[in-house]
Design an enzyme around this catalytic site. Structure first.
Site, PDB file in Angstrom:
ATOM      1  N   HIS A  60       0.814  -1.224   0.000  1.00 26.20           N
ATOM      2  CA  HIS A  60       0.000   0.000   0.000  1.00 26.20           C
ATOM      3  C   HIS A  60       0.848   1.275   0.000  1.00 26.20           C
ATOM      4  O   HIS A  60       0.357   2.327   0.402  1.00 26.20           O
ATOM      5  CB  HIS A  60      -0.963  -0.016   1.196  1.00 26.20           C
ATOM      6  CG  HIS A  60      -2.008  -1.095   1.098  1.00 26.20           C
ATOM      7  ND1 HIS A  60      -2.811  -1.487   2.140  1.00 26.20           N
ATOM      8  CD2 HIS A  60      -2.381  -1.870   0.040  1.00 26.20           C
ATOM      9  CE1 HIS A  60      -3.631  -2.458   1.748  1.00 26.20           C
ATOM     10  NE2 HIS A  60      -3.378  -2.716   0.483  1.00 26.20           N
TER      11      HIS A  60
ATOM     12  N   CYS B 197       5.108  19.633 -13.122  1.00 30.57           N
ATOM     13  CA  CYS B 197       3.865  19.947 -13.845  1.00 30.57           C
ATOM     14  C   CYS B 197       2.971  20.926 -13.090  1.00 30.57           C
ATOM     15  O   CYS B 197       1.919  21.297 -13.593  1.00 30.57           O
ATOM     16  CB  CYS B 197       3.100  18.661 -14.143  1.00 30.57           C
ATOM     17  SG  CYS B 197       2.224  17.991 -12.729  1.00 30.57           S
TER      18      CYS B 197
ATOM     19  N   GLY C  10      -1.864  -9.218  12.558  1.00 27.28           N
ATOM     20  CA  GLY C  10      -2.377  -7.863  12.776  1.00 27.28           C
ATOM     21  C   GLY C  10      -3.142  -7.282  11.619  1.00 27.28           C
ATOM     22  O   GLY C  10      -3.100  -6.073  11.392  1.00 27.28           O
TER      23      GLY C  10
ATOM     24  N   SER D 252      -7.045  -7.278   9.584  1.00 36.80           N
ATOM     25  CA  SER D 252      -8.449  -7.661   9.714  1.00 36.80           C
ATOM     26  C   SER D 252      -8.872  -8.619   8.602  1.00 36.80           C
ATOM     27  O   SER D 252      -9.977  -9.145   8.635  1.00 36.80           O
ATOM     28  CB  SER D 252      -9.332  -6.410   9.691  1.00 36.80           C
ATOM     29  OG  SER D 252      -9.022  -5.616   8.569  1.00 36.80           O
TER      30      SER D 252
HETATM   31  N1  APR Z   1      -1.459  -7.148  17.559  1.00 37.15           N
HETATM   32  C1  APR Z   1      -1.981  -7.795  16.490  1.00 37.15           C
HETATM   33  N2  APR Z   1      -3.128  -7.432  15.901  1.00 37.15           N
HETATM   34  C2  APR Z   1      -3.779  -6.366  16.404  1.00 37.15           C
HETATM   35  C3  APR Z   1      -3.290  -5.624  17.507  1.00 37.15           C
HETATM   36  C4  APR Z   1      -2.072  -6.059  18.103  1.00 37.15           C
HETATM   37  N3  APR Z   1      -1.537  -5.436  19.137  1.00 37.15           N
HETATM   38  N4  APR Z   1      -4.163  -4.612  17.746  1.00 37.15           N
HETATM   39  C5  APR Z   1      -5.149  -4.708  16.836  1.00 37.15           C
HETATM   40  N5  APR Z   1      -4.925  -5.775  16.022  1.00 37.15           N
HETATM   41  C6  APR Z   1      -5.709  -6.250  14.892  1.00 37.15           C
HETATM   42  C7  APR Z   1      -7.176  -5.910  14.939  1.00 37.15           C
HETATM   43  O1  APR Z   1      -7.879  -6.904  15.663  1.00 37.15           O
HETATM   44  C8  APR Z   1      -7.532  -5.933  13.456  1.00 37.15           C
HETATM   45  O2  APR Z   1      -7.909  -7.233  13.040  1.00 37.15           O
HETATM   46  O3  APR Z   1      -5.209  -5.600  13.759  1.00 37.15           O
HETATM   47  C9  APR Z   1      -6.217  -5.553  12.766  1.00 37.15           C
HETATM   48  C10 APR Z   1      -6.196  -4.172  12.170  1.00 37.15           C
HETATM   49  O4  APR Z   1      -7.131  -4.131  11.147  1.00 37.15           O
HETATM   50  P1  APR Z   1      -7.263  -2.893  10.155  1.00 37.15           P
HETATM   51  O5  APR Z   1      -7.281  -1.612  10.933  1.00 37.15           O
HETATM   52  O6  APR Z   1      -8.393  -3.231   9.274  1.00 37.15           O
HETATM   53  O7  APR Z   1      -5.879  -2.891   9.369  1.00 37.15           O
HETATM   54  P2  APR Z   1      -5.428  -3.689   8.102  1.00 37.15           P
HETATM   55  O8  APR Z   1      -5.925  -5.099   8.111  1.00 37.15           O
HETATM   56  O9  APR Z   1      -3.981  -3.447   7.961  1.00 37.15           O
HETATM   57  O10 APR Z   1      -6.208  -2.902   6.963  1.00 37.15           O
HETATM   58  C11 APR Z   1      -5.878  -3.195   5.654  1.00 37.15           C
HETATM   59  O11 APR Z   1      -7.107  -1.391   4.769  1.00 37.15           O
HETATM   60  O12 APR Z   1      -7.721   0.583   5.568  1.00 37.15           O
HETATM   61  C12 APR Z   1      -6.988  -0.022   4.580  1.00 37.15           C
HETATM   62  O13 APR Z   1      -5.058   0.539   3.374  1.00 37.15           O
HETATM   63  C13 APR Z   1      -5.538   0.346   4.674  1.00 37.15           C
HETATM   64  O14 APR Z   1      -3.605  -1.060   4.815  1.00 37.15           O
HETATM   65  C14 APR Z   1      -4.905  -0.865   5.302  1.00 37.15           C
HETATM   66  C15 APR Z   1      -5.840  -1.964   4.831  1.00 37.15           C
END
Ligand code: APR
Length: 251
Positions: free
Chosen positions: A125, A156, A193, A195
């Site tokens: 990303h 530009c 970590g 979702s």
């Molecule tokens: N250790 C591990 N996991 C954790 C922790 C922790 N300390 N704290 C929170 N989490 C988990 C949450 O339970 C959740 O499942 O991390 C996840 C974060 O999820 P998102 O905020 O959805 O992040 P991500 O999966 O990286 O999102 C993917 O979506 O919003 C876009 O481009 C953005 O890169 C991002 C992408």
């Protein structure tokens, strides 16, 4: 908690880690949560609490209000600069040296893996510390600060924007192709970590599962991957990863 404690992990998980030759790790915002970087789906703090990231991180939002989007990213960039890699980032940097092949793929734009010592990180990303031209889509390392927000491209004169992938935009082709290639050829895949709801990144553990790899999830909460994963470890990555490495004898 006793720092020497070795948590109990399933013996098959320990065996899989000891035997693994080709390891792929996919990380998401949760890995940086313990450093103090808010995850994307956390409520936003302070000034930004009335805005949803999904409504700011789009090309349409930038076209509509480039100043607002630039300022949100400036705030996020400052946040990232002021924090440090945590024990989870460091554990992943240490892991790289222990396997014949090791690829770290991240959805994070904060550069904390690199600051923890990981090399060759595939950034799906982009990276918030880089800037590119909105019109020409090329990285712009320097520009003259005239006080205008967002600043202008020296070539530009179009608006500059962060070099990150917004909702509705394609991922960098080389990065996603390489991520799919290694995911289909690994014997151990760790999803940490994330979702597991944002595609195409969420497809990578599915590819690894289909090709017979052991898939391990580390997350305090359940995700759509949980029921599919070979092992799902409930907890924060900054604690679980170092414990797992100690249990395997890598630390
Ligand atoms: N250790 C591990 N996991 C954790 C922790 C922790 N300390 N704290 C929170 N989490 C988990 C949450 O339970 C959740 O499942 O991390 C996840 C974060 O999820 P998102 O905020 O959805 O992040 P991500 O999966 O990286 O999102 C993917 O979506 O919003 C876009 O481009 C953005 O890169 C991002 C992408």
């Amino acid at each position: 908690m006793n720092a020497e404690r070795v948590a109990a992990f399933h013996p098959d998980l320990i065996t899989a880690l000891r035997r693994a030759q080709r390891v792929v790790v996919l990380t998401g915002a949760g890995v940086s949560a313990e450093s103090g970087v808010p995850t994307f789906r956390d409520a936003q703090a302070g000034l930004w609490e009335n805005f949803k990231p999904e409504e700011l991180a789009t090309p349409e939002a930038f076209r509509r209000d480039p100043k607002l989007v630039w300022e949100w990213y400036a705030w996020r960039r400052e946040k990232v600069r002021s924090v440090q890699p945590n024990a989870g980032h460091k554990a992943l940097a240490a892991m790289a040296k222990r396997f014949a092949e090791f690829t770290l793929i991240t959805q994070n734009v904060d550069g904390l893996h690199q600051r923890a010592g990981s090399a060759g990180v595939i950034e799906l990303h982009g990276n918030i510390t880089r800037t590119k031209c909105f019109r020409e889509n090329i990285v712009v390392p320097e520009w003259t600060n005239t006080g205008e927000v967002p600043p202008r491209c020296p070539q530009c004169k179009g608006h500059l924007r962060p070099d990150v992938v917004w909702f509705g935009e394609d991922l960098p082709e080389a990065a996603i192709n390489e991520a799919m290639r290694v995911s289909s050829a690994c014997d151990l895949f760790l999803s940490i970590g994330t979702s597991s709801v944002v595609y195409p990144a969420a497809m990578l553990p599915e590819i690894a599962l289909r090709t017979g790899a052991t898939v391990v999830e580390i997350n305090p909460d359940e995700t759509p991957l949980t029921s599919e994963a070979t092992f799902s470890l409930r907890g924060p990555s900054g604690t679980v990863l170092p414990e797992l490495l100690r249990a395997v004898g890598i630390s």
